[in-house]
Design a protein around this motif. Structure first.
Motif, short mmCIF file in Angstrom:
data_model
loop_
_atom_site.label_atom_id
_atom_site.label_comp_id
_atom_site.label_asym_id
_atom_site.label_seq_id
_atom_site.Cartn_x
_atom_site.Cartn_y
_atom_site.Cartn_z
N ALA A 19 0.85 -1.20 0.00
CA ALA A 19 0.00 0.00 0.00
C ALA A 19 0.88 1.24 0.00
O ALA A 19 1.79 1.37 0.82
N TYR A 20 0.57 2.16 -0.91
CA TYR A 20 1.27 3.45 -1.01
C TYR A 20 0.26 4.51 -0.59
O TYR A 20 -0.80 4.65 -1.20
N PHE A 21 0.57 5.25 0.50
CA PHE A 21 -0.43 6.15 1.06
C PHE A 21 0.22 7.40 1.66
O PHE A 21 1.43 7.44 1.88
N SER A 22 -0.60 8.39 1.92
CA SER A 22 -0.17 9.60 2.62
C SER A 22 -0.84 9.66 3.98
O SER A 22 -2.02 9.31 4.13
N ALA A 23 -0.09 10.10 4.98
CA ALA A 23 -0.62 10.27 6.33
C ALA A 23 0.39 11.06 7.16
O ALA A 23 1.59 11.05 6.86
N ASP A 24 -0.09 11.69 8.20
CA ASP A 24 0.78 12.39 9.14
C ASP A 24 1.07 11.46 10.31
O ASP A 24 0.22 11.25 11.18
N LEU A 25 2.27 10.90 10.33
CA LEU A 25 2.66 9.98 11.40
C LEU A 25 3.64 10.63 12.38
O LEU A 25 4.24 9.95 13.21
N SER A 26 3.78 11.95 12.28
CA SER A 26 4.79 12.64 13.07
C SER A 26 4.67 12.45 14.59
O SER A 26 5.69 12.40 15.28
N PRO A 27 3.45 12.31 15.16
CA PRO A 27 3.40 12.14 16.62
C PRO A 27 4.02 10.84 17.11
O PRO A 27 4.38 10.73 18.29
#
Length: 596
Positions: free
Chosen positions: A208-216
């Motif tokens: 799976a190729y996806f965008s998300a904010d995983l910074s936390p």
């Protein structure tokens, strides 16, 4: 129908084909590249450019734009195993193990000593546009996307191919002296009857190729994060940054799910599965692409058939472990470029191209087997620690609980696992495999010496000037400028002769022979009192020749020949070496200059 005549036709505009185009342009070789797709890859695919590959790109002026977009060692130089990124349970978000990898952390000093540039992380989806830009700049009008080869024939003295524009249907007949098949193995090799030997269907993987904010939750500095779910064996996989920025600013990601049946869950379930593996049930994400692909371990039985040369995935395909696939393809193209230049310019006979298979096939064969071994061993480590996918669900939670306990049994479990994890250095610290490989046969003159010491895990690199190996890197100073020994071949178009400070006779012979062979040869005397200074003493430590000796380096920075000491007739000796490297028999040595 139009018609084009060109010395070289490249079929395939991926990382290997576009690299080949740039290399050929720097050698002054006219060529045409055709690619059936409208644009470069939209799938991230390979993402690690090892030190040897970055050295090649440095030679061709591509390292700076690649490094500008890519991640540095500080941003990717570790491998980690986690239970999940987040979660509220006692076993969620726990670090199982972490280790330095691919030149990061404690490995950095040895990598920095081994080359003028360090590895870079840049996914293929971002690399290929850079390669295309430079290929088009150096070969205007001859990089043609939306063009596919629909047929070809080798007529013995030429290759004739039919090229169709996919948007208009217009066809063009292209006549070339040579064809480079960088088509991923889709058409050319099969049409020639070249068998791919090995294991075609090792594993099925869903990505799976996806965008998300995983910074936390993100652990910065990680090349790859392996997830080991304490509760469900199937909720495992690995997560990789895809940029365009790195660390906590990373926006795009790839998650490879645990290998299994590609139909184990459908596309509608992908987003929930991503959240479940990461341990973030309310994660907002945008899914870009889902692929089902097969891991293979294949090597072409032949790399050359007549006037057709196979490169990249057309010649070898392997698991992504150790990151050798794309790197091998780029190194294939680099090996081919100077040889095609020598043959097409008349400096060498067609037989020089036979050395391509002799040199590259054994190296790529080892790379394929090493990648398979690393993948298999990684799974074996996980199962041996009691944390792998094969550990039954009913035993998993207890095994993980014990692993993290502050108890004698917990300490024992972690100590045992730590020693097992260290054996993974054959997969992520195999520096010698990346830059220490050598050619035993081909366009070189063996000197009877044996190979350098080899650590079984290939995690120790021993630089050598033994013919067939990559020239050792050392920093030199020349006319107020600092440069690497690798820079002496220029933009990959010249041979280089490196000698000790007393190697004047070799250098003078090389100048004369450059005219005889119509061959560019750069000479460099290195050492005290010579025009090139050994900046930090490293060259003296790795040269393996005396002050009177010499090392002849090919345009691809592999050692072609060496003499440990001087010779009574350097013209004759060096002429014989050059003739053997180029496959030219009966080339006479020039007459000595007057006064010699």
């Amino acid at each position: 129908m139009g018609a084009i005549e060109v010395p070289v036709l490249i079929v395939g505009g991926g990382g290997c084909g576009l690299s080949a185009s740039t290399f050929l342009s720097d050698h002054g070789v006219d060529h045409l590249l055709v690619e059936r797709h409208a644009d470069t890859s939209r799938i991230p695919k390979a993402h690690y450019l090892n030190q040897r590959t970055m050295g090649i790109y440095r030679q061709h002026g591509l390292d700076a734009p690649i490094a500008e977009q890519g991640a540095t060692l500080e941003e990717f130089g570790q491998v980690r195993w986690l239970t999940s990124l987040a979660g509220d349970g006692p076993l969620d978000g726990r670090v199982v193990h972490e280790m330095d990898a691919f030149g990061g952390g404690a490995l950095r000093a040895s990598y920095a000593a081994a080359g003028p540039v360090l590895p870079v992380k840049l996914p293929q989806v971002r690399l290929e546009p850079i390669l295309r830009q430079y290929a088009e700049q150096r070969n205007p009008g001859r990089i043609r996307f939306r063009h596919e080869m629909v047929g070809f024939r080798d007529e013995g003295d030429r290759v004739v191919a039919e090229i169709r524009a996919t948007d208009t249907g217009e066809t063009t007949t292209v006549t070339a002296q040579y064809l480079i098949a960088a088509d991923g193995g889709r058409t050319v090799g099969a049409a020639l009857g070249v068998a791919m030997q090995g294991r075609p269907k090792l594993l099925h993987v869903k990505t799976a190729y996806f965008s998300a904010d995983l910074s936390p939750w993100w652990h910065e500095g990680t090349l790859i994060t392996h997830f080991l779910n304490p509760h469900h064996p199937d909720l495992s996989g690995n997560l990789i940054e895809m940029g365009p920025k790195w660390g906590k600013e990373c926006a795009e990601w790839v998650l490879h799910f645990h290998p299994g049946d590609p139909g184990q869950f459908d596309e509608e379930q992908i987003a929930p599965k991503i959240r479940e593996v990461l341990g973030i049930p309310d994660l907002e994400l945008t899914l870009h692409h889902v692929t089902n692909w097969t891991v293979e371990a294949l090597l072409a039985e032949r790399y050359r058939v007549g006037r057709v040369l196979l490169a990249g995935d057309a010649a070898h395909r392997q698991p992504p472990t150790v990151g050798l696939g794309l790197n091998s393809g780029i190194q294939d193209a680099h090996n081919l470029a100077w040889k095609l230049s020598a043959v097409l310019s008349g400096r060498a006979p067609d037989s020089l191209l036979d050395s391509y298979e002799a040199e590259r096939r054994p190296v790529c064969g080892l790379n394929v087997e090493w990648a398979v071994s690393a993948a298999t061993h990684h799974q074996a480590i996980m199962n041996a620690t009691g944390l792998g996918q094969r550990v039954p669900a009913q035993r998993r939670e207890r095994a993980f609980t014990e692993y993290f306990e502050a108890s004698p049994m917990g300490e024992l479990a972690r100590a045992r696992a730590g020693e097992m994890f260290e054996t993974h250095r054959g997969g992520c610290q195999a520096h010698d495999l990346e830059i220490g490989f050598g050619y035993e046969e081909g366009a070189l003159v063996p000197d009877g010496s044996g190979p350098p010491p080899r650590a079984p895990m290939r995690d120790e690199h021993h630089p050598t000037t033994r013919p067939g190996h990559v020239l050792p890197h050392a920093w030199l100073e020349h006319e107020g400028r600092r440069l690497s020994t690798h820079d002496l071949t220029g933009d990959a178009t010249a041979f280089a002769l490196l000698t000790g400070p007393a190697g004047t006779a070799w250098c003078e012979a090389a100048v004369r022979l450059a005219q005889t062979f119509s061959l560019p040869v750069v000479t460099a005397r290195i050492g005290e009192g010579a025009e090139y200074t050994d900046a930090d003493g490293r060259w003296a430590a790795v040269r393996e020749i005396s002050d009177e000796g010499a090392v002849l380096v090919r345009p691809d920075n592999h050692v072609a020949w060496r003499s440990a000491a001087g010779a009574g007739n350097p013209d004759e000796v060096l002429a014989g070496a050059l003739a053997q490297v180029l496959g030219r028999a009966g080339v006479p040595a020039p007459a000595p200059a007057r006064g010699e």
